[in-house]
Design an enzyme around this catalytic site. Structure first.
Site, PDB file in Angstrom:
ATOM      1  N   LEU A  53      79.524   0.551  54.577  1.00 26.31           N
ATOM      2  CA  LEU A  53      78.619  -0.587  54.446  1.00 26.31           C
ATOM      3  C   LEU A  53      79.306  -1.918  54.724  1.00 26.31           C
ATOM      4  O   LEU A  53      78.638  -2.951  54.857  1.00 26.31           O
ATOM      5  CB  LEU A  53      78.035  -0.634  53.021  1.00 26.31           C
ATOM      6  CG  LEU A  53      77.508   0.684  52.440  1.00 26.31           C
ATOM      7  CD1 LEU A  53      77.034   0.478  51.012  1.00 26.31           C
ATOM      8  CD2 LEU A  53      76.391   1.262  53.296  1.00 26.31           C
ATOM      9  N   TYR A 103      76.841 -11.687  66.439  1.00 23.95           N
ATOM     10  CA  TYR A 103      76.647 -10.701  65.380  1.00 23.95           C
ATOM     11  C   TYR A 103      76.140  -9.383  65.961  1.00 23.95           C
ATOM     12  O   TYR A 103      76.676  -8.297  65.673  1.00 23.95           O
ATOM     13  CB  TYR A 103      75.663 -11.239  64.340  1.00 23.95           C
ATOM     14  CG  TYR A 103      75.332 -10.256  63.238  1.00 23.95           C
ATOM     15  CD1 TYR A 103      76.313  -9.794  62.370  1.00 23.95           C
ATOM     16  CD2 TYR A 103      74.026  -9.795  63.063  1.00 23.95           C
ATOM     17  CE1 TYR A 103      76.019  -8.903  61.354  1.00 23.95           C
ATOM     18  CE2 TYR A 103      73.710  -8.897  62.051  1.00 23.95           C
ATOM     19  CZ  TYR A 103      74.708  -8.452  61.202  1.00 23.95           C
ATOM     20  OH  TYR A 103      74.410  -7.559  60.199  1.00 23.95           O
ATOM     21  N   LYS A 107      77.925  -5.595  66.012  1.00 21.93           N
ATOM     22  CA  LYS A 107      77.309  -4.424  65.394  1.00 21.93           C
ATOM     23  C   LYS A 107      77.136  -3.297  66.420  1.00 21.93           C
ATOM     24  O   LYS A 107      77.343  -2.119  66.109  1.00 21.93           O
ATOM     25  CB  LYS A 107      75.955  -4.785  64.772  1.00 21.93           C
ATOM     26  CG  LYS A 107      76.021  -5.773  63.607  1.00 21.93           C
ATOM     27  CD  LYS A 107      76.909  -5.300  62.479  1.00 21.93           C
ATOM     28  CE  LYS A 107      76.203  -4.480  61.452  1.00 21.93           C
ATOM     29  NZ  LYS A 107      77.047  -4.168  60.274  1.00 21.93           N
ATOM     30  N   ASN A 132      65.651  -6.619  58.056  1.00 23.72           N
ATOM     31  CA  ASN A 132      66.080  -7.608  57.068  1.00 23.72           C
ATOM     32  C   ASN A 132      65.911  -7.024  55.669  1.00 23.72           C
ATOM     33  O   ASN A 132      64.787  -6.766  55.232  1.00 23.72           O
ATOM     34  CB  ASN A 132      65.252  -8.889  57.201  1.00 23.72           C
ATOM     35  CG  ASN A 132      65.441  -9.550  58.546  1.00 23.72           C
ATOM     36  OD1 ASN A 132      66.482 -10.126  58.821  1.00 23.72           O
ATOM     37  ND2 ASN A 132      64.434  -9.441  59.408  1.00 23.72           N
ATOM     38  N   PRO A 281      43.191 -14.159   7.047  1.00 21.76           N
ATOM     39  CA  PRO A 281      42.461 -13.298   6.115  1.00 21.76           C
ATOM     40  C   PRO A 281      41.064 -13.831   5.809  1.00 21.76           C
ATOM     41  O   PRO A 281      40.875 -15.044   5.593  1.00 21.76           O
ATOM     42  CB  PRO A 281      43.349 -13.307   4.863  1.00 21.76           C
ATOM     43  CG  PRO A 281      44.727 -13.542   5.384  1.00 21.76           C
ATOM     44  CD  PRO A 281      44.546 -14.500   6.523  1.00 21.76           C
ATOM     45  N   GLY A 282      40.082 -12.935   5.836  1.00 25.77           N
ATOM     46  CA  GLY A 282      38.697 -13.298   5.527  1.00 25.77           C
ATOM     47  C   GLY A 282      37.920 -13.873   6.686  1.00 25.77           C
ATOM     48  O   GLY A 282      36.709 -14.102   6.568  1.00 25.77           O
TER      49      GLY A 282
END
Length: 369
Positions: A53, A103, A107, A132, A281-282
């Site tokens: 890689l 590049y 490659k 990409n 409550p209530g």
């Protein structure tokens, strides 16, 4: 199996090593640019599979492209050949290899070197021309425009878009890893001499920017992105990985009064919204009914009496529920309903409704149970 991973500390390398460990592999030979070079020969002798890689994406000098993408590949293959190691070699190339730029040329040179090595040694090689890439642990301003956009939007920085209509071909890191695991098992995806990742997404640059900006806005408008769309789901996961560590949480608007509070949590265009209701409550809340809108109540703390009455009947139906035994109560249409806190502590109820609240069409009609 002993697996050699070059570029171990890079974006793909870190994700691959984590996944290999998830799959139970323990003999992972990690090599990166700061690893002692003498170890490379040791690894080249011991390994049984190579994930190559390592490479150069954005050097200070174009000459570094050939040095990193061709020169190091040559060095690695020479060491494998020297040790008569017949391990399969998987290399990550790029769709840029088809282009005439420094590049891409470097490659392509790395690819050709690997194919030549295969012919000379009969070793299996797998050359992946990747689109990409994006995903967690990617680097902004280096790996991919997705990483740059996610980083900048998450941190409140500007993003520059010179060509919003340009089409991007994107590949998610987890899809790459799924393919790499298949390749490791000998069932790689292949067309002619090149291997490929089957799942690829396409999006225009401007649309990508808008989508990532919407992820940040979702913390304010509470609209969860459409997770049925695979690209959106993957982009959102990537965006979250770029959140600053002090901004993982965000506040919600709590509508408070003397009865308790009501807080919207999540809104979706297709699946309604989720809210949290707190009653003292209530206190009784509700006493209304709906024509089409329907809800689900789940008490997670406290004790409640949920009461129903068909608006065409005098018969009252009651359900007593509490947070010690989680259960969901459906609220059918045509029934006026209420929820009463009959306990001694605050009653906390998670409420789902099948549509987001629309003040112009509330579909809510007051009527005591």
């Amino acid at each position: 199996m002993k697996i050699l991973v070059t570029g171990a500390k890079g974006f793909v390398g870190k994700n691959l090593i984590a996944q290999l460990k998830n799959k139970g592999f323990v003999d992972i030979l990690e090599f990166d640019k700061d690893t002692d070079k003498e170890l490379l020969e040791v690894y080249a002798k011991e390994c049984e599979f190579v994930f190559h890689l390592a490479g150069v994406n954005r050097p200070k000098d174009d000459l570094e492209f050939m040095e990193g993408n061709f020169g190091f590949t040559s060095e690695l293959l020479d060491l494998l050949k020297k040790n008569d190691n017949k391990s399969p070699v998987l290399i990550t190339s790029s769709i840029q290899a088809e282009r005439d730029n420094p590049y891409g040329i470097s490659k392509k040179a790395g690819e050709d070197l690997l194919f030549k090595y295969s012919k000379e040694t009969s070793v299996k090689v797998l050359v992946y021309r990747l689109a990409n890439l994006f995903g967690k642990w990617s680097r902004p301003n280096y790996n991919t425009v997705v990483a740059t956009f996610c980083n900048n939007v998450a941190k409140g920085l500007e993003i520059e878009i010179s060509r919003p209509d340009v089409n991007l071909e994107l590949c998610y890191i987890d899809d790459v890893l799924d393919e790499f695991m298949r390749a490791l098992s000998g069932i790689e995806s292949k067309k002619k001499e090149y291997c490929y990742v089957p799942v690829v997404h396409n999006i225009k640059l401007g649309d990508l920017a808008d989508k990532i900006k919407s992820f940040k806005s979702s913390r304010i408008d509470l609209n969860i992105p459409n997770m049925e769309d695979e690209l959106t789901k993957k982009l959102y996961s990537t965006y979250l990985s770029f959140l600053p560590v002090n901004e993982f949480s965000y506040d919600l608007n709590m509508n408070k009064d003397n009865r308790g509070s009501f807080t919207e949590f999540i809104r979706t265009a297709a699946s309604g919204q989720v809210s949290v209701n707190v009653s003292k409550p209530g206190i009784t809340k509700g006493n209304h009914w709906h024509n089409t809108k329907n809800e689900k109540f789940m008490v997670v703390s406290g004790e409640a009496l949920i009461r129903f009455r068909n608006i065409n009947s005098e018969d009252i139906i009651e359900y007593k529920v509490n947070g010690d035994k989680l259960e969901v109560v459906d609220i059918p249409t045509g029934y006026t309903h209420s929820i009463v806190n009959v306990g001694q502590s605050d009653l906390v109820t998670v409420m789902w409704v099948n549509e987001c609240f629309n003040p112009e069409k509330p579909d809510t009609y007051y009527l005591e149970v």
